[in-house]
Scaffold this motif. Structure first.
Motif, short mmCIF file in Angstrom:
data_model
loop_
_atom_site.label_atom_id
_atom_site.label_comp_id
_atom_site.label_asym_id
_atom_site.label_seq_id
_atom_site.Cartn_x
_atom_site.Cartn_y
_atom_site.Cartn_z
N LYS A 213 0.85 -1.19 0.00
CA LYS A 213 0.00 0.00 0.00
C LYS A 213 0.89 1.25 0.00
O LYS A 213 1.90 1.27 0.69
CB LYS A 213 -0.88 -0.01 1.25
CG LYS A 213 -1.91 1.09 1.30
CD LYS A 213 -2.65 1.14 2.63
CE LYS A 213 -3.61 0.02 2.82
NZ LYS A 213 -4.88 0.35 3.37
N PHE A 222 -1.15 11.72 -5.47
CA PHE A 222 -2.21 10.70 -5.47
C PHE A 222 -2.76 10.55 -6.89
O PHE A 222 -2.86 9.43 -7.42
CB PHE A 222 -3.30 11.14 -4.49
CG PHE A 222 -4.50 10.24 -4.42
CD1 PHE A 222 -4.39 8.96 -3.90
CD2 PHE A 222 -5.74 10.68 -4.85
CE1 PHE A 222 -5.51 8.12 -3.82
CE2 PHE A 222 -6.86 9.85 -4.78
CZ PHE A 222 -6.74 8.57 -4.25
N ASP A 223 -3.08 11.67 -7.52
CA ASP A 223 -3.64 11.61 -8.87
C ASP A 223 -2.64 11.04 -9.86
O ASP A 223 -3.00 10.24 -10.74
CB ASP A 223 -4.07 13.02 -9.31
CG ASP A 223 -4.61 13.01 -10.72
OD1 ASP A 223 -5.68 12.39 -10.93
OD2 ASP A 223 -3.97 13.57 -11.63
N ILE A 226 -2.53 7.25 -9.40
CA ILE A 226 -3.77 6.60 -9.83
C ILE A 226 -3.97 6.74 -11.35
O ILE A 226 -4.31 5.79 -12.04
CB ILE A 226 -5.00 7.25 -9.12
CG1 ILE A 226 -4.89 7.09 -7.61
CG2 ILE A 226 -6.31 6.73 -9.69
CD1 ILE A 226 -5.57 5.94 -6.97
N ASP A 227 -3.73 7.96 -11.85
CA ASP A 227 -4.07 8.25 -13.24
C ASP A 227 -3.02 7.74 -14.23
O ASP A 227 -3.36 7.18 -15.27
CB ASP A 227 -4.26 9.77 -13.41
CG ASP A 227 -4.72 10.15 -14.81
OD1 ASP A 227 -5.59 9.44 -15.34
OD2 ASP A 227 -4.19 11.12 -15.39
N LYS A 230 -0.36 3.60 -13.24
CA LYS A 230 -0.92 2.26 -13.54
C LYS A 230 -0.48 1.83 -14.95
O LYS A 230 -0.27 0.65 -15.20
CB LYS A 230 -2.45 2.27 -13.48
CG LYS A 230 -3.04 2.80 -12.18
CD LYS A 230 -3.02 1.78 -11.07
CE LYS A 230 -3.54 2.40 -9.78
NZ LYS A 230 -3.19 1.73 -8.57
N GLU A 237 -1.76 -0.82 -4.24
CA GLU A 237 -2.91 0.01 -3.83
C GLU A 237 -2.40 1.39 -3.41
O GLU A 237 -1.40 1.50 -2.70
CB GLU A 237 -3.61 -0.67 -2.64
CG GLU A 237 -4.83 0.09 -2.16
CD GLU A 237 -5.35 -0.39 -0.79
OE1 GLU A 237 -6.36 0.16 -0.37
OE2 GLU A 237 -4.73 -1.28 -0.17
N VAL A 238 -3.09 2.44 -3.88
CA VAL A 238 -2.69 3.81 -3.52
C VAL A 238 -3.85 4.47 -2.80
O VAL A 238 -4.99 4.43 -3.29
CB VAL A 238 -2.32 4.63 -4.78
CG1 VAL A 238 -1.90 6.04 -4.41
CG2 VAL A 238 -1.21 3.95 -5.58
N VAL A 239 -3.59 5.04 -1.63
CA VAL A 239 -4.65 5.75 -0.91
C VAL A 239 -4.19 7.14 -0.52
O VAL A 239 -3.00 7.36 -0.29
CB VAL A 239 -5.11 5.01 0.39
CG1 VAL A 239 -5.77 3.69 0.08
CG2 VAL A 239 -3.97 4.85 1.38
N HIS A 240 -5.14 8.06 -0.48
CA HIS A 240 -4.80 9.36 0.08
C HIS A 240 -4.96 9.24 1.59
O HIS A 240 -5.82 8.51 2.08
CB HIS A 240 -5.72 10.46 -0.47
CG HIS A 240 -5.31 11.82 0.00
ND1 HIS A 240 -5.98 12.51 0.98
CD2 HIS A 240 -4.23 12.60 -0.35
CE1 HIS A 240 -5.35 13.66 1.21
NE2 HIS A 240 -4.30 13.74 0.41
N HIS A 276 -11.22 12.91 -7.84
CA HIS A 276 -11.38 11.55 -7.32
C HIS A 276 -12.60 11.37 -6.41
O HIS A 276 -12.73 10.31 -5.78
CB HIS A 276 -10.10 11.12 -6.58
CG HIS A 276 -8.94 11.00 -7.53
ND1 HIS A 276 -8.79 9.94 -8.39
CD2 HIS A 276 -7.91 11.85 -7.79
CE1 HIS A 276 -7.71 10.12 -9.13
NE2 HIS A 276 -7.16 11.27 -8.80
#
Ligand code: SF4
Ligand code: SF4
Length: 380
Positions: A213, A222-223, A226-227, A230, A237-240, A276
């Protein structure tokens, strides 16, 4: 107007043909917050239309903060930001970018951060803390980001988050001096080849830690993860951090016993909210803090007015009467808030400046700082 067929084709390809569904309604132009502040309005519709004919905009292109307000309202769901970034890519290829970006790009290349500060100083914020070296293997990686690593004011956010994670018994590590820029600012300039190298190096770095994580502090990092990441093989897994704290509170993994008798408001950062859909988690966290009186400010959630820092604007000069952050700080004051909270380092920097300039003297804090306070951690 003469059509530049070559440039037109390049733009359409780079924008993934997004503008082809535009029906020229002009809602984007009417929505863009710059239209109210600039003498020459940011004619978003016209810019997109002309780019479809191969004619690229010049100065106005660099005003866009990539806030996504126009996309939020576009009835055709055109990828307006992607289209504007495609125009920037073409401008970069022609070396028609603001000079401030050139210095910033060199800094990222030479030191791994936009400020040009030494790579070895990147872990200074954690000097007196017992934080693990992620290179030795961790389950959870805290990606700190450039602004929070180097800016003495923002370092407090990393220390706050670090103590929150410790109090929840989450074992995490950082890359320290091995961490490099996520590339958000590089993306804003339209540069692409170096951006790809940067992403590939980060993905290799992240994978080498074995982390399952990744927690981010800045919504911009974060963006990016995620954006874009990948597409370069990042499967972690990426979380803010606001998502994580909200989850920790809901399963009682952290307690916030301290009562804080304050009136607070919350500014939704564009890259968390509109990008998001993270609107509830920050509010759930605030709801869990005893004694807080939370008031919504004008233009909250989907309507949040950008702080002005996205799209690379942090590196460009903004005229005193062109600062969205001044408007935002005043809006916080108007609802009677004693503290203006947010969850993005760029927002904190802009609002703290505006707090002084506007004379509101609004106290500005990151959510992590108020959570650390409510937990009872003393963070310097
Ligand atoms: S709001 Fe959407 S459909 Fe309307 S002009 Fe702008 S991009 Fe085109
Ligand atoms: S993303 Fe924001 S600043 Fe850029 S054109 Fe759209 S509304 Fe204007």
């Amino acid at each position: 107007m003469t059509v530049d067929f070559e440039q037109r084709d390049e733009f359409l390809k780079m924008s993934l043909f997004e503008p082809s569904i535009c029906f020229q309604c002009g809602t984007c132009t009417a929505t863009c917050p710059w239209s109210e502040l600039l003498e020459t309005p940011m004619a978003v519709r016209k810019m997109i239309h002309q780019a479809q004919l191969g004619v690229m905009p010049k100065e106005l292109l660099w005003f866009c903060t990539t806030c996504k307000m126009c996309e939020e309202r576009c009835p055709r769901e055109v990828g307006i930001v992607k289209s504007l970034l495609a125009m920037r890519k073409i401008a970069f290829k022609k070396r028609e970018i603001p000079t401030e970006f050139e210095r910033m790009l060199w800094n990222v290349l030479e030191q791994g951060n936009p400020f040009g500060d030494s790579q070895s100083m990147r872990e200074n914020w954690a000097r007196n803390l017992d934080v693990k070296d992620a290179k030795k293997g961790v389950d959870v990686l805290l990606y700190v980001g450039c602004s929070v690593s180097y800016d003495p004011r923002l370092q407090k956010i990393a220390r706050s988050l670090s103590t929150i994670l410790d109090s929840s018994d989450i074992s995490f590590g950082i890359l320290g001096r091995n961490e490099i820029c996520c590339g958000d600012s590089v993306r804003s300039t339209g540069e692409n080849a170096f951006l790809e190298t940067l992403i590939e190096e980060n993905v290799r770095n992240f994978k080498s830690t074995g982390a399952k994580k990744i927690i981010t502090i800045s919504p911009h990092c974060f963006d990016m993860f995620i954006d874009l990441y990948k597409n370069y093989g990042l499967e972690t897994e990426v979380v803010h951090y606001t998502q994580l704290i909200s989850e920790l509170l809901s399963n009682n993994s952290i307690m916030m016993p301290n009562k804080l008798n304050k009136v607070v408001t919350y500014h939704d950062p564009c890259y968390l909210g509109r990008y998001h859909g993270i609107y509830d988690e920050p509010r759930n966290i605030l709801e869990g803090i005893k004694g807080l009186d939370f008031v919504e400010m004008k233009d909250s959630k989907e309507n949040s007015l950008c702080c002005g820092g996205g799209g690379g604007r942090m590196w460009l000069e903004t005229e005193p009467d062109h600062r969205f952050s001044d408007i935002r700080v005043k809006q916080s004051s108007e609802v009677g808030a004693e503290i203006m909270l947010t969850a993005c380092p760029y927002c904190i920097q802009n609002f703290e400046d505006s707090s002084k300039v506007t004379g509101t003297n609004m106290e500005v804090k990151d959510l992590s700082e108020i959570v650390a306070q409510a937990i009872g951690c003393s963070v310097e």
